[in-house]
Design a protein around this motif. Structure first.
Motif, PDB file in Angstrom:
ATOM      1  N   ALA A   1      44.783 107.808 -10.094  1.00 49.59           N
ATOM      2  CA  ALA A   1      43.711 106.968  -9.551  1.00 49.59           C
ATOM      3  C   ALA A   1      43.154 106.005 -10.594  1.00 49.59           C
ATOM      4  O   ALA A   1      42.665 104.929 -10.249  1.00 49.59           O
ATOM      5  CB  ALA A   1      42.596 107.848  -8.998  1.00 49.59           C
ATOM      6  N   ASN A   2      43.219 106.400 -11.865  1.00 47.36           N
ATOM      7  CA  ASN A   2      42.638 105.571 -12.925  1.00 47.36           C
ATOM      8  C   ASN A   2      43.692 104.939 -13.829  1.00 47.36           C
ATOM      9  O   ASN A   2      43.358 104.451 -14.908  1.00 47.36           O
ATOM     10  CB  ASN A   2      41.687 106.414 -13.784  1.00 47.36           C
ATOM     11  CG  ASN A   2      40.514 106.948 -12.996  1.00 47.36           C
ATOM     12  OD1 ASN A   2      39.602 106.220 -12.636  1.00 47.36           O
ATOM     13  ND2 ASN A   2      40.538 108.238 -12.704  1.00 47.36           N
ATOM     14  N   SER A   3      44.941 104.957 -13.385  1.00 51.16           N
ATOM     15  CA  SER A   3      46.011 104.436 -14.236  1.00 51.16           C
ATOM     16  C   SER A   3      45.968 102.919 -14.381  1.00 51.16           C
ATOM     17  O   SER A   3      46.435 102.376 -15.375  1.00 51.16           O
ATOM     18  CB  SER A   3      47.376 104.861 -13.673  1.00 51.16           C
ATOM     19  OG  SER A   3      47.548 104.361 -12.348  1.00 51.16           O
ATOM     20  N   ASP A   4      45.409 102.214 -13.388  1.00 51.29           N
ATOM     21  CA  ASP A   4      45.360 100.753 -13.429  1.00 51.29           C
ATOM     22  C   ASP A   4      43.943 100.294 -13.093  1.00 51.29           C
ATOM     23  O   ASP A   4      43.613 100.087 -11.922  1.00 51.29           O
ATOM     24  CB  ASP A   4      46.360 100.161 -12.431  1.00 51.29           C
ATOM     25  CG  ASP A   4      46.526  98.657 -12.596  1.00 51.29           C
ATOM     26  OD1 ASP A   4      45.724  98.045 -13.324  1.00 51.29           O
ATOM     27  OD2 ASP A   4      47.466  98.092 -11.992  1.00 51.29           O
ATOM     28  N   PRO A   5      43.074 100.153 -14.093  1.00 53.16           N
ATOM     29  CA  PRO A   5      41.685  99.758 -13.813  1.00 53.16           C
ATOM     30  C   PRO A   5      41.568  98.391 -13.162  1.00 53.16           C
ATOM     31  O   PRO A   5      40.642  98.149 -12.388  1.00 53.16           O
ATOM     32  CB  PRO A   5      41.019  99.776 -15.199  1.00 53.16           C
ATOM     33  CG  PRO A   5      42.141  99.650 -16.179  1.00 53.16           C
ATOM     34  CD  PRO A   5      43.306 100.337 -15.539  1.00 53.16           C
ATOM     35  N   VAL A   6      42.502  97.493 -13.461  1.00 55.88           N
ATOM     36  CA  VAL A   6      42.466  96.166 -12.846  1.00 55.88           C
ATOM     37  C   VAL A   6      42.710  96.272 -11.346  1.00 55.88           C
ATOM     38  O   VAL A   6      42.028  95.630 -10.538  1.00 55.88           O
ATOM     39  CB  VAL A   6      43.515  95.238 -13.503  1.00 55.88           C
ATOM     40  CG1 VAL A   6      43.568  93.901 -12.773  1.00 55.88           C
ATOM     41  CG2 VAL A   6      43.182  95.023 -14.972  1.00 55.88           C
ATOM     42  N   GLN A   7      43.679  97.096 -10.944  1.00 56.29           N
ATOM     43  CA  GLN A   7      43.978  97.275  -9.529  1.00 56.29           C
ATOM     44  C   GLN A   7      42.806  97.951  -8.817  1.00 56.29           C
ATOM     45  O   GLN A   7      42.464  97.590  -7.688  1.00 56.29           O
ATOM     46  CB  GLN A   7      45.251  98.105  -9.370  1.00 56.29           C
ATOM     47  CG  GLN A   7      45.682  98.343  -7.928  1.00 56.29           C
ATOM     48  CD  GLN A   7      46.080  97.071  -7.203  1.00 56.29           C
ATOM     49  OE1 GLN A   7      46.419  96.080  -7.837  1.00 56.29           O
ATOM     50  NE2 GLN A   7      46.042  97.101  -5.883  1.00 56.29           N
ATOM     51  N   ILE A   8      42.191  98.930  -9.473  1.00 60.46           N
ATOM     52  CA  ILE A   8      41.040  99.615  -8.874  1.00 60.46           C
ATOM     53  C   ILE A   8      39.894  98.631  -8.668  1.00 60.46           C
ATOM     54  O   ILE A   8      39.244  98.617  -7.607  1.00 60.46           O
ATOM     55  CB  ILE A   8      40.595 100.778  -9.779  1.00 60.46           C
ATOM     56  CG1 ILE A   8      41.687 101.847  -9.844  1.00 60.46           C
ATOM     57  CG2 ILE A   8      39.287 101.383  -9.269  1.00 60.46           C
ATOM     58  CD1 ILE A   8      41.400 102.935 -10.850  1.00 60.46           C
ATOM     59  N   ASN A   9      39.642  97.797  -9.660  1.00 63.84           N
ATOM     60  CA  ASN A   9      38.587  96.794  -9.548  1.00 63.84           C
ATOM     61  C   ASN A   9      38.905  95.785  -8.449  1.00 63.84           C
ATOM     62  O   ASN A   9      38.002  95.378  -7.690  1.00 63.84           O
ATOM     63  CB  ASN A   9      38.428  96.083 -10.892  1.00 63.84           C
ATOM     64  CG  ASN A   9      37.236  95.152 -10.915  1.00 63.84           C
ATOM     65  OD1 ASN A   9      36.125  95.550 -10.586  1.00 63.84           O
ATOM     66  ND2 ASN A   9      37.460  93.909 -11.312  1.00 63.84           N
ATOM     67  N   PHE A  10      40.182  95.399  -8.338  1.00 60.87           N
ATOM     68  CA  PHE A  10      40.589  94.456  -7.294  1.00 60.87           C
ATOM     69  C   PHE A  10      40.363  95.050  -5.906  1.00 60.87           C
ATOM     70  O   PHE A  10      39.831  94.378  -5.005  1.00 60.87           O
ATOM     71  CB  PHE A  10      42.055  94.090  -7.489  1.00 60.87           C
ATOM     72  CG  PHE A  10      42.696  93.441  -6.306  1.00 60.87           C
ATOM     73  CD1 PHE A  10      42.358  92.153  -5.927  1.00 60.87           C
ATOM     74  CD2 PHE A  10      43.637  94.123  -5.545  1.00 60.87           C
ATOM     75  CE1 PHE A  10      42.942  91.548  -4.817  1.00 60.87           C
ATOM     76  CE2 PHE A  10      44.225  93.533  -4.440  1.00 60.87           C
ATOM     77  CZ  PHE A  10      43.879  92.243  -4.075  1.00 60.87           C
TER      78      PHE A  10
END
Length: 294
Positions: A124-133
């Protein structure tokens, strides 16, 4: 992942050893000293999961006198217990085995929950940019729905948000870099500016400490297609394509280099249009002079 795999393998191994030891210790000896199976009638007090599993040759062709066969069966049970599968083909048959089984199930359940929870957290936290998007997209969709934005404009805003992940990546990278010491932070950011230093003629022979300071002061701006770039600063194209004064600017190119000229009348800032979604790094004249005076 390697940590969880090793933990799971070791836990399965030790649980298998405990389960196999329990079955071999509590049950009657069905193998002689030479490792040959002994045919005998077993009483109620002589049974264990090992004797139950291997007593019927039609049920299992494996040999209980072969340690590898017993270990494999024990490992099969331990993996079933840890992963909560529970086929039921191997089960306790006496009180002591039930106690060991309960303890193993409790330990295996906690271990499996820990591994699954940790893996889900990592994914769930592997890609902070994707999570923010994704978070920003949900918020944008809700706002547009409540505000009655037309469907055609919604697509435009969603497309901009999707393409602007390059700016989010740069912001997150700088957040990570800010945790380093000033020297290491400058060196790290210096690698990101090597592609455009040759595009600015008065920075070609600049020392590394000046370039590091410039890289730290650069601010990112993201422009949509056909949007005019209103900047009177030194600008560098990080991503996308722009048109300026009859030139096509691609990543690595610079424009508005006249900002360093002292006399305002001699400064020339041609109209610049973003042809695609573009990420532009900008440095004001005051910031540039301040860096050069350090």
């Amino acid at each position: 992942l390697a940590k969880f795999s090793v933990t799971l393998l070791l836990s399965s191994h030790w649980m298998a050893c405990a389960w196999g030891f329990t079955g071999l210790t509590l049950g009657a000896k069905i193998c002689d000293e030479q490792g040959v199976r002994v045919r005998q009638e077993l009483g109620v007090e002589d049974v264990s999961w090992v004797t139950t599993l291997f007593s019927n040759e039609e049920r299992s062709p494996d040999d209980p006198c072969n340690p590898w066969h017993v270990y494999t069966a024990s490992l099969h049970w331990s993996v079933m217990t840890i992963t909560s599968i529970g086929y039921g083909d191997i089960s306790p048959v006496r009180n002591s085995e039930y106690v060991v089984c309960v303890l193993c199930m409790l330990a295996g359940g906690v271990l499996w929950a820990y591994i699954i929870g940790s893996l889900c957290s990592i994914m769930a936290n592997s890609d902070p940019v994707q999570i923010n998007f994704e978070s920003n997209t949900d918020l944008l969709n809700r706002m547009m729905r409540e505000s009655g934005v037309t469907e055609s404009r919604r697509q435009c805003y969603r497309e901009y948000l999707r393409e602007s992940r390059a700016l989010d990546t740069m912001i997150h990278f700088r957040q990570v870099a800010s945790r380093f010491s000033p020297q290491l932070q400058g060196e790290l950011l210096l690698y990101t500016c090597r592609s455009w230093t040759n595009s600015v003629f008065y920075l070609v022979d600049a020392p590394d400490n000046v370039l590091m300071a410039i890289a730290q002061e650069m601010q990112g701006y993201f422009y949509s297609k056909s949007e005019e770039v209103h900047q009177q600063s030194l600008c560098l194209v990080e991503q996308g394509t722009l048109a300026s004064a009859g030139r096509i600017l691609t990543p690595g190119n610079a424009f508005n280099m006249d900002c360093i000229v002292a006399e305002k009348l001699w400064r020339r800032f041609p109209r610049t249009i973003a042809l695609t979604y573009s990420l532009v790094l900008a440095l004001s004249r005051s910031q540039l002079l301040e860096v050069s005076e350090r």
